[in-house]
Design a protein around this motif. Structure first.
Motif, mmCIF file in Angstrom:
data_model
loop_
_atom_site.group_PDB
_atom_site.id
_atom_site.type_symbol
_atom_site.label_atom_id
_atom_site.label_comp_id
_atom_site.label_asym_id
_atom_site.label_seq_id
_atom_site.Cartn_x
_atom_site.Cartn_y
_atom_site.Cartn_z
ATOM 1 N N GLN B 119 0.850 -1.185 0.000
ATOM 2 C CA GLN B 119 0.000 0.000 0.000
ATOM 3 C C GLN B 119 0.892 1.243 0.000
ATOM 4 O O GLN B 119 1.914 1.267 0.653
ATOM 5 N N ARG B 120 0.520 2.256 -0.754
ATOM 6 C CA ARG B 120 1.299 3.508 -0.781
ATOM 7 C C ARG B 120 0.378 4.696 -0.627
ATOM 8 O O ARG B 120 -0.775 4.652 -1.057
ATOM 9 N N PHE B 121 0.914 5.758 -0.032
ATOM 10 C CA PHE B 121 0.182 7.017 0.052
ATOM 11 C C PHE B 121 1.050 8.143 -0.461
ATOM 12 O O PHE B 121 2.256 8.144 -0.264
ATOM 13 N N ALA B 122 0.435 9.110 -1.088
ATOM 14 C CA ALA B 122 1.193 10.282 -1.526
ATOM 15 C C ALA B 122 0.235 11.439 -1.682
ATOM 16 O O ALA B 122 -0.955 11.246 -1.928
ATOM 17 N N ARG B 123 0.773 12.640 -1.551
ATOM 18 C CA ARG B 123 -0.065 13.787 -1.881
ATOM 19 C C ARG B 123 0.287 14.243 -3.287
ATOM 20 O O ARG B 123 1.410 13.998 -3.759
ATOM 21 N N ILE B 140 2.462 6.152 -8.766
ATOM 22 C CA ILE B 140 2.699 6.529 -7.377
ATOM 23 C C ILE B 140 4.014 5.877 -6.975
ATOM 24 O O ILE B 140 4.222 4.689 -7.179
ATOM 25 N N ASP B 141 4.936 6.682 -6.454
ATOM 26 C CA ASP B 141 6.285 6.195 -6.161
ATOM 27 C C ASP B 141 6.877 5.514 -7.399
ATOM 28 O O ASP B 141 6.748 6.025 -8.494
ATOM 29 N N GLU B 142 7.477 4.311 -7.190
ATOM 30 C CA GLU B 142 8.083 3.623 -8.334
ATOM 31 C C GLU B 142 7.080 2.768 -9.091
ATOM 32 O O GLU B 142 7.419 2.133 -10.073
ATOM 33 N N TRP B 143 5.833 2.739 -8.617
ATOM 34 C CA TRP B 143 4.798 2.005 -9.330
ATOM 35 C C TRP B 143 4.332 2.835 -10.513
ATOM 36 O O TRP B 143 4.153 4.040 -10.394
ATOM 37 N N GLY B 160 6.292 -4.476 -3.392
ATOM 38 C CA GLY B 160 6.388 -4.167 -1.966
ATOM 39 C C GLY B 160 7.663 -4.757 -1.415
ATOM 40 O O GLY B 160 8.605 -5.013 -2.164
ATOM 41 N N LEU B 326 -5.457 0.802 4.969
ATOM 42 C CA LEU B 326 -6.320 1.829 5.532
ATOM 43 C C LEU B 326 -7.789 1.498 5.261
ATOM 44 O O LEU B 326 -8.633 1.597 6.131
#
Lengths: 792, 352
Positions: B119-123, B140-143, B160, B326
């Motif tokens: 799971q990843r979160f980012a603004r 999102i990130d490296e995905w 992950g 979450l």
């Protein structure tokens, strides 16, 4: 019917107010001491627990850069598979007060920590501050919330708010590397050659020592509890003896055996609950009084974590009460068993207890043997802290139980030596009293041993630790650069300003498949003169300088069973003998120290960001300020060894306050036990003293001899407590500590403290014996005569 | 110092994200919440491609959702999930930390015995997550999911701590529009989303586990959906099926569980023609429950589409296809037997 019988049973305490007071105080004090210590520990544990849960491991790795970092670096790192959170540090003035600002990307944390129950979304930005700081910050623009573990004057907020308040747009001070990283990520240097992965060292991070301190507190609390229970058992036993008549009468008029036992059990539990509750209140008071000092001790050792204010935690209260109930039942169990077993028509004999003493002794010694075997078994086959403590408990209890036999032997020997009739009577009478006093004396023994043990332990702790600081922090200043790139510039800049620069190279590696730090030193007089080894060859430093040997820390040596001369295979091509083993208190990891050149040749990815500086100590504070300014370092990156040492000394002063307070309390409890026993004996003893009085010994002399007897017994107990206390200390330092933390604290002896304790023992024994002796002295001759009145 | 501020992050998350507390009374993951200021899907609203493949910050929620049924050379089944969620606190986007767009990524590999998730979160606003076109990329990130603007060819990667995958998706079939030209109604109160899919990908690629690298081939289904209030307040979750039959036909059906359950679906013929299924044309019956993450969840189903001659039983490759995080939910590959056979994906949300 039950109520009537219970009323009859309880009426006993109306006649025996001393006994009631003794039982009540015994339970209350035992509970108080135990729960007080537990409360302190619980408070400390909760504080740690909070910190550790979030900290995810002890050190948080950081990414720093030699250039200014911006938001685009954040995207670069995240998009290359690095789970990091940006941090913005700065200051801001809000309503004429200046605050330290700490901004972070709050969104990233969801990945590493469990979610709490979410607060309702707020319209205003949230700022966290510790309660004191939050109290001063009143600003309607922000939703200010409190967090006890934040430092004074620091405001924690989302990085968007931090940017706004500090006016540093798009700037990032550093990145924190989250604990859990993806399987695939790009090498940091390939993302940007200016990035450095940096693991900060914290010179105060000596968690192990803190744990060790808490452990000793627990042991202490337990022993105090045991001391209290001895009083309880003594009182209940006596009360039973005195109630034999009542019990026989009750049985004779038809009260069932089961009913009677149940009612006495109910009485006991009632006592335990009532006195236990008072004890809890007492414990709370003890804890509240001591906690500020404990908090200061622990926070000095660990960082500012324990809040210093006590909260009522149902956990320790309930645990304390349960412990009291269980303890009281154990202490009263023997008495209840006797009620159960007592033949209905057996004559009530006051002296039955003492007459059975011989039989008791046999069983006691069998129990002692059993306990010692059990303790040895735990020591030999168990592992871990629990086994260590169980073993310790076994030894202590065995020692306490063997005390009456030992004292008996001493008294027998003394009466053989005695020439005069008076002296012979004195010793014989002492022996006759011994069974009555033995429980109180056992309590005294445990109290004294605990006292000696804890004092020696805390003192050994201090001597060792400060000595170790002297040795390990021999240089005047220690600098941790955030970026390795700054290394050459720093070295060039600082060389002209100090006597010597000693770079400390480190590299993380795996040795015996465990995380190990390899440290590279420039062999210098600073080390040669100051480091002390647990074991080393005579030419250890020469061997290190000549690349012919390595030094290992105690943790590694113990874990891998290494001794001087053992070979260590550092890399595939490098194998060297151990030439020295050094203490490394508080470090959880293995460490190997080699010469700097050797490290450079054999490891590629070493870091050079720590430096030790030798200079005139007087110039250290000024240079420290200049380094911080010149290299833009946080204040904790440069530390002055004098400060650290002063802090450590302060910490130990606090420790002493705590342990001496607990020491005094335990000793008082033991004194109380003696007082109660003597007071209860006073009436029974009249029939034995009356003939001596009739033979011509004055009441004053009798009273003096009573006092002398108490002192003699206390002295003998002290003589036995001394080796037991030393054994206890040794056990805590060499067995429990090693079991718990992998390193051993050396044992030092403190005869002055023993002398002081002997004085305290005499004082408390005198205090305990004074009142009964005074009563005897003031007793009317008519009362002595009455003893003969029934004889015909 | 570091410790304390991480602690606060956690506390603060509640205030930053439209999460737990407030969300619990407003459908799964807060999807039934109030919608002031956000754009609303309209019937007969025209589609603009490739623009509509990118983010729509004026809608409150949006997702890019790929599920793949894969097999390795030995014939072992695997499921792969790649999801990017966007959730807006306000209907706008700005550069910098103050962007009200919150992004969340979910990825998973499911086998018969394992369920690996991340799971990843980012603004938004700082480049860590987003979705754009020309060329198309959602990340999102490296995905990332990146490729041609017409979605005919996509590269997909995520991972992950214990897995990573790289997949190539190819198709020559057209996009599928659900409901009425992509206007997908979600309740009788009129809640709706804009919803289209590419249901026809052929996949080749690699799954990388800690001690194993597995070459796989198979099919994938991409869902694109955005709206501002897709659920009615009483709707607590949904059961969603994508069914990929061996004869080339496909179906998407879902049930929204509320005071009265709401059914909808789409039938897709082997040549890619799509038509909406009326509620009466969908019968979903749970057949077996399993204990998953402490909840009772219906894992075996009977699916009947009477007008299409479909009467099938659906069972999961792995009962424990749980996506913790979450917003936790069940999502996993399924095997189809009955009047038709095949594979597919099942998603179930809102089971507490």
């Amino acid at each position: 019917m039950n109520w009537v019988v219970l009323g009859v049973l309880i009426s006993h305490w109306r006649r025996q107010k001393n006994q009631f007071l003794g039982l009540f105080l015994g339970i209350a004090l035992a509970t108080g001491l135990w729960s007080g210590v537990q409360a302190i520990n619980a408070e400390a544990r909760v504080s740690y627990g909070d910190a550790e849960k979030i900290l995810v491991g002890q050190y948080i790795k950081q990414i720093t850069s030699s250039k200014k970092m911006t938001v685009s670096d954040y995207a670069k790192l995240r998009r290359s598979g690095w789970q990091v959170t940006p941090v913005l540090l700065g200051t801001a003035t809000i309503q004429n007060a200046e605050y330290d600002i700490l901004g972070a990307d709050f969104l990233t944390a969801a990945l590493i920590v469990d979610m709490p129950n979410g607060a309702a979304p707020g319209a205003r930005p949230v700022i966290f501050a510790n309660p004191k700081t939050a109290g001063t910050l009143v600003d309607a623009r922000f939703d200010v919330r409190t967090r006890a573990d934040l430092p004074q004057n620091q405001l924690l907020m989302d990085i968007s708010t931090a940017e706004f308040l500090t006016g540093q747009r798009g700037v990032i001070s550093r990145f924190l590397v989250l604990d859990k990283q993806p399987m695939r990520q790009t090498d940091l240097r390939k993302i940007d050659p200016s990035f450095t992965l940096y693991k900060p060292d914290n010179p105060n991070d000596i968690n192990g020592l803190t744990e060790s301190f808490r452990l000793s507190l627990t042991a202490f609390g337990f022993l105090s509890f045991a001391v209290g229970l001895f009083i309880v058992q003594a009182t209940i036993g006596l009360a039973l003896e005195q109630r034999r008549g009542t019990i026989r009468t009750l049985r004779a008029i038809g009260v069932g055996r089961l009913q009677l036992t149940n009612l006495m059990l109910a009485e006991l539990l009632l006592f335990a609950a009532f006195a236990g509750a008072v004890g809890l209140a007492l414990g709370y008071l003890i804890a509240a009084a001591l906690l500020p000092d404990v908090a200061a001790t622990l926070s000095g050792l660990y960082g500012a974590e324990v809040s210093g204010s006590l909260q009522f935690r149902p956990v320790w209260a309930l645990a304390g009460l349960a412990m009291t109930m269980a303890g009281t039942l154990i202490a009263g169990g023997q008495a209840l068993w006797r009620i159960w077993q007592m033949p209905i028509l057996r004559t009530a004999q006051h002296r039955a207890w003492a007459m059975a003493a011989h039989n008791d002794e046999k069983w006691r010694l069998i129990t002692v043997a059993f306990l010692i075997i059990l303790a040895l078994a735990f020591l030999a086959f168990g592992s871990g802290l629990i086994a260590g403590f169980a073993s310790l408990a076994g030894f202590m209890l065995a020692a306490a139980l063997v005390l009456p036999s030992l004292l008996g032997a001493i008294l027998r020997f003394a009466s053989k030596l005695a020439k005069s009739a008076k002296a012979q009577w004195f010793w014989a009478d002492s022996r006759q009293q011994l069974p009555h006093l033995s429980l109180a004396l056992m309590a005294l023994l445990l109290a004294l041993a605990t006292n000696i043990g804890v004092t020696s332990m805390v003192s050994s702790f201090r001597v060792t630790f400060i000595g170790w600081l002297d040795q390990r922090l021999a240089s005047e200043l220690y600098v941790s650069l955030e970026n390795q790139e700054d290394g050459p510039r720093f070295q060039a800049w600082v060389t002209s300003q100090v006597d010597t620069v000693l770079p400390l190279l480190t590299v993380e590696t795996r040795l015996f498949s465990n995380q190990t730090e390899v440290m590279g030193l420039v062999v210098h007089a600073t080390y040669r003169d100051n480091w002390q080894f647990i074991d080393a060859t005579n030419t250890a430093w020469d061997a290190v300088a000549n690349r012919a040997g390595v030094l290992v820390n105690e943790q590694l040596a113990r874990r891998q069973n290494l001794s001087v001369g053992s070979k260590i295979e550092l890399t595939d091509t490098l194998s060297l003998p151990v030439v020295g083993i050094y203490s490394d208190y508080g470090n959880p990891f293995a460490q190997v120290t080699i010469s700097q050149d050797l490290l450079k040749e054999n490891y590629q990815n070493y870091t050079v960001h720590r430096f030790a500086l030798r200079l005139d100590p007087a110039r250290a504070p000024e240079l420290r300020e200049r380094i911080i300014g010149e290299f833009d370092l946080p204040p904790d990156a440069v530390f002055n060894q004098l400060q650290i040492k002063a802090l450590a000394r302060n910490v130990f002063e606090r420790t002493f306050v705590v342990s001496s307070a607990l020491n005094m309390l335990t000793l008082l409890v033991a004194a109380l036990a003696i007082l109660i026993s003597l007071a209860t004996l006073a009436k029974l003893r009249l029939s034995q003293l009356a003939p001596v009085w009739a033979l011509g010994m004055s009441r004053g002399e009798l009273a003096f001899l009573e006092l002398a007897r108490a002192l003699a017994l206390a002295l003998f107990t002290f003589v036995f407590a001394l080796p037991l206390g030393i054994f206890l200390t040794w056990f805590l330092l060499a067995v429990v500590n090693v079991e718990a933390f992998g390193w051993r604290l050396p044992l030092y002896h403190f005869p002055a403290a023993w002398g002081w304790l002997l004085v305290m023992t005499f004082l408390s024994a005198s205090l305990a014996a004074a009142a009964p002796a005074y009563q005897l002295w003031r007793r009317k001759p008519a009362e002595f005569l009455k003893v003969f009145a029934n004889e015909s | 110092m570091k410790a304390s501020f991480l602690a606060a992050i956690v506390l603060f998350l509640g205030a930053v994200l439209p999460t737990s507390g407030a969300a619990q009374n407003a459908g799964f993951a807060g999807l039934g919440q109030d919608i002031a200021g956000f754009a609303q899907p309209q019937v007969n609203q025209p589609w603009e491609f490739p623009k509509d493949h990118a983010a729509h910050p004026n809608y409150r929620i949006e997702w890019w959702y790929v599920t793949a049924n894969l097999q390795d050379k030995q014939g072992r089944d695997f499921g792969v999930q790649w999801t990017l969620f966007r959730s807006a606190l306000r209907p706008e986007t700005v550069l910098g930390w103050n962007d009200p767009q919150i992004w969340m990524g979910h990825a998973a590999i499911t086998s018969a015995t394992q369920q690996l998730t991340a799971q990843r979160f980012a603004r938004g606003g700082v480049g860590i997550a987003g979705a754009k076109t020309t060329p198309f990329e959602a990340w999102i990130d490296e995905w990332k999911m990146q490729g041609s603007d017409d979605f005919s060819s996509l590269f997909l990667t995520a991972g992950g701590a214990d897995f990573t995958y790289d997949l190539n998706l190819e198709t020559d079939k057209p996009l599928i529009f659900h409901g009425q030209n992509g206007y997908s109604v979600k309740s009788e109160g009129g809640q709706a989303s804009r919803y289209y899919s590419q249901s026809n990908y052929q996949v080749t690629g690699k799954l990388m586990l800690l001690n194993e690298e597995i070459e796989v081939t198979g099919t994938a289904w991409l869902d694109r959906e955005f709206s501002s209030q897709p659920l009615a307040p009483d709707q607590q979750g949904w059961d969603w099926f994508s069914l990929n039959f061996d004869d080339g036909s496909k179906a998407m059906v879902f049930r929204l569980r509320g005071t009265r359950d709401f059914y909808a679906g789409t039938w897709i013929t082997p040549n890619g023609a799509a038509s909406a299924l009326a509620p009466a044309e969908i019968i979903l019956t749970p057949k077996r429950y399993a204990l998953v993450a402490g909840r009772k969840i219906p894992v075996d189903w009977q699916v009947i589409l009477p007008t299409k001659g479909v009467d099938i039983s659906v069972s999961p490759l792995n009962d424990q296809s749980w996506m913790p995080g979450l917003f936790a939910y069940w999502e996993g590959p399924i095997l189809i037997n009955g009047t038709r056979s095949g594979r597919g994906y099942l998603e179930m949300t809102g089971y507490e």
